[in-house]
Motif scaffolding. Sequence first.
Motif, PDB file in Angstrom:
ATOM      1  N   ILE A  68       6.596 -21.575  -7.103  1.00  0.00           N
ATOM      2  CA  ILE A  68       6.973 -21.164  -5.874  1.00  0.00           C
ATOM      3  C   ILE A  68       8.067 -20.899  -5.414  1.00  0.00           C
TER       4      ILE A  68
ATOM      5  N   GLY B 120       4.924 -13.783  -6.576  1.00  0.00           N
ATOM      6  CA  GLY B 120       3.661 -14.126  -5.989  1.00  0.00           C
ATOM      7  C   GLY B 120       2.700 -14.503  -6.853  1.00  0.00           C
TER       8      GLY B 120
ATOM      9  N   PRO C 209       7.017  -9.982  -2.246  1.00  0.00           N
ATOM     10  CA  PRO C 209       7.197  -9.856  -3.992  1.00  0.00           C
ATOM     11  C   PRO C 209       7.584  -8.751  -4.436  1.00  0.00           C
TER      12      PRO C 209
ATOM     13  N   ARG D  74      11.100 -16.876  -8.890  1.00  0.00           N
ATOM     14  CA  ARG D  74       9.818 -17.005  -8.806  1.00  0.00           C
ATOM     15  C   ARG D  74       9.765 -17.136  -7.406  1.00  0.00           C
ATOM     16  N   ASN D  75      11.030 -17.419  -6.508  1.00  0.00           N
ATOM     17  CA  ASN D  75      10.172 -17.533  -5.103  1.00  0.00           C
ATOM     18  C   ASN D  75      10.950 -15.962  -4.581  1.00  0.00           C
TER      19      ASN D  75
ATOM     20  N   PRO E 294       6.869 -21.018   0.460  1.00  0.00           N
ATOM     21  CA  PRO E 294       8.302 -20.000   0.466  1.00  0.00           C
ATOM     22  C   PRO E 294       9.157 -19.941   0.195  1.00  0.00           C
TER      23      PRO E 294
ATOM     24  N   VAL F 277       2.397  -8.621  -7.625  1.00  0.00           N
ATOM     25  CA  VAL F 277       1.306 -10.293  -7.650  1.00  0.00           C
ATOM     26  C   VAL F 277       0.924 -10.797  -8.733  1.00  0.00           C
TER      27      VAL F 277
ATOM     28  N   ARG G 177       1.525  -2.046  -2.789  1.00  0.00           N
ATOM     29  CA  ARG G 177       1.959  -3.455  -3.806  1.00  0.00           C
ATOM     30  C   ARG G 177       1.186  -3.473  -5.578  1.00  0.00           C
TER      31      ARG G 177
ATOM     32  N   ASN H 187       6.384 -13.670   0.894  1.00  0.00           N
ATOM     33  CA  ASN H 187       7.659 -13.430   0.700  1.00  0.00           C
ATOM     34  C   ASN H 187       8.570 -11.304  -0.137  1.00  0.00           C
TER      35      ASN H 187
ATOM     36  N   ARG I 257       0.267 -16.437   0.444  1.00  0.00           N
ATOM     37  CA  ARG I 257       1.796 -17.813   0.192  1.00  0.00           C
ATOM     38  C   ARG I 257       1.957 -16.766  -0.696  1.00  0.00           C
ATOM     39  N   ALA I 258       1.271 -15.707  -2.137  1.00  0.00           N
ATOM     40  CA  ALA I 258       1.760 -15.362  -2.368  1.00  0.00           C
ATOM     41  C   ALA I 258       2.752 -14.337  -2.654  1.00  0.00           C
ATOM     42  N   LEU I 259       1.812 -13.598  -0.911  1.00  0.00           N
ATOM     43  CA  LEU I 259       3.060 -12.236  -0.532  1.00  0.00           C
ATOM     44  C   LEU I 259       3.563 -12.777   0.519  1.00  0.00           C
TER      45      LEU I 259
END
Lengths: 241, 452
Positions: free
Chosen positions: B364, A88, A162, A83-84, A109, A165, A194, A160, A156-158
């Motif tokens: 998260i 995302g 990922p 998840r981390n 994150p 998404v 993405r 790290n 925030r979702a982007l």
Amino acid sequence: MALVELRNVSKIYHLGGEEIRALDDVSLDIEAGEFISIIGPSGSGKSTLMHILGCLDTPTKGTIQIDGTMIQDATARQLAGIRNRKIGFVFQFFNLLPKLNVLQNVELPMVYGGLSARARRDRAMRALQMVDLENRSKHRPMQLSGGQQQRVAIARALVNDPKIVFADEPTGNLDSHTGEVILELLRKLSQEGRTIALVTHDPEIAAVTPRRIEIRDGKISRHIDPKLAGQPRVEPVGVSV
Amino acid sequence: MNLLNSIIVGVKEIWSHKFRSLLTMLGIILGVSSLVAMSALVKGMENGMKEALIAMGGLDKVLLEDQQVPPYQEQLSDQAVGRTIDDVHALERSAPLIRLVSPEMALRGATVSRAGKSVTPSELVGVWPAVLDMNLHVLQYGRFFTPLDEERASSVCVIGAGIRDELFGSPEETGREIVPLGQILNINGQPFTIVGMFEHYESERDRKEREWAKAHPQEKTNTGPARMRGWGRRGGWAFWRKNLTVYIPLNTMWVRFRSAAGAANIPDPHLTDIDLKVASLDQLEPALQQARNVLMLTHHGIEDFAFQTQENNVENINSAIHNARMSGGIIAAIGLIVGGIGIMNIMLASITERIREIGIRKAIGATFRDMFLQILVESVVIAILGGAAGLLASLGAVHVLQMIAPTENTPIITLPACVLAFASSVGIGVLAGLIPAFKAAKLDPIQALRYE
Ligand SMILES: Nc1ncnc2c1ncn2[C@@H]1O[C@H](COP(=O)(O)OP(=O)(O)OP(=O)(O)O)[C@@H](O)[C@H]1O
Ligand SMILES: [Mg+2]
């Protein structure tokens, strides 16, 4: 091998002796770089599917593989890691932490990913630039409009970087104009390469994505995929657009 | 997430609920401060009692007391001789395990007066020079009694500094030390010459206080009565008593004050006290046996005497201290436990309030360990802050306790008590945090996100 492979996944809830099949034998592949929408009426199982794809929930039956990891065999710790780093998630209700400012929310994150404070800051600022909110980094979520909050959630979702998404009705809580801005942002991200899967019950929004999946009563009822040149992939056969 | 981050998050969380956190800490603050204050009181009590014990003559002192003739010897009771100077001579001659024998002949209710001022001494006793060693007296001025004083039954006396203070004025009042050697005072109307004076006895603390007052003369705090008495703080009972001693030679006492009480023209020869000191505390039992054997001879086999050792006193002191420590400890422990329950309660309420936040954090990427640590750290930080505040509060609590219940013993805050109190507050923080932390960490992300 596809980025995400869902095989015969069912999610069954038991409510007072009654069996609710929120998902019923769903199989689905998502390739890297795809932009895909999942559409269906309320209660059809879209969110359930999203949560299972996003490793927030586990299927009752079936297998799911994300980027080579078998999710149903993973430990809670491994799931948290996936998840981390690999996923995302963008929620309908933004789900920002009200006590943290925008920058801290985007950094979160990476806090769990174990990055240094400096690296966190730099990457969070870059993610905020992507959603055009770097000048709001010190604001609290409550001081932003809904659309801005959703953009923070996307940053925030982007942050790290990922593999994929997932967005569960990202525009569901916004007016149509703001929703379009968000949608435009997602499309831009998709064009940058993405992988994005979004849930909606609005056909107009679904029309934006090349690939569309329709869900009804926990089953995939229609599947529009440009790669298959309009050929429905899953029973029952529907009408191509 | 590393520990430092968890601590920062925890402190922020506590800071964002300042008032609630303070209320939560209150239990721990009370528990810690009562533990430290209690142990300080007990420590002060212990020190006071030990000092008093020494002031009364030390551990190796044994009192020889009169006792009812035992039932099996009742028919002999009219032949019981009681304690006389014969016993003293016999013990000196024949009981080598007894190092020191001090006969005493007291005059009860005596009044000592001079130039219109009078004082009732704590004890007015006819003694031998052995009494110095026996009661650990220090002669500061003049001399003690010579064999000639004893032989001639001279009218001389040696007084405690308290008697001087009453009759001639204390250094605090007059600003100088009066040494009344050669002065005459009246004991029940009979003139006696002062030939010696003991030093002023006081507890360690009083000595320090007095020296401090001397070094800071400008601060005139002494607005109250010049001298507090009895169980008042100054000096404590044992020291006060010791300072009001008047000694005269044993023979003088017998000749001058006992002649009216005797039979057949011989003054009453009974001693009011015979104090013994054993050669070595390790040999206490054999020494007492030896003394008993000697005394059985002088008393013609009638056991009308008994020994009282300081061991009884020590035992009493120790058990009193033990009891005080236990009850104080239990009260403090209850305080700490209640504080712990308070923390656990507020942490449970806090995670219920933050279920959504926990769900977001897990969604998260927060692991079980991350969430567990976050909540546990919060609870421990509350406990640590409470513990630290409790230590500070204990300083105030000690003062308050002293004001409510003034004793002659200064409470002493000891390091081990502080460490124990602080460590137990941290331990309680950990214990109180375990269940809430576990509950938070185990939350299912989806259910937590759905929670309204
Ligand atoms: N925790 C649960 N317990 C019992 N039933 C549940 C639970 N979660 C979902 N369901 C049921 O599963 C079905 C699918 O729910 P889901 O939330 O996936 O629908 P959805 O397609 O997202 O609907 P909407 O468009 O309203 O968000 C519904 O019938 C719902 O009642
Ligand atoms: Mg839904």
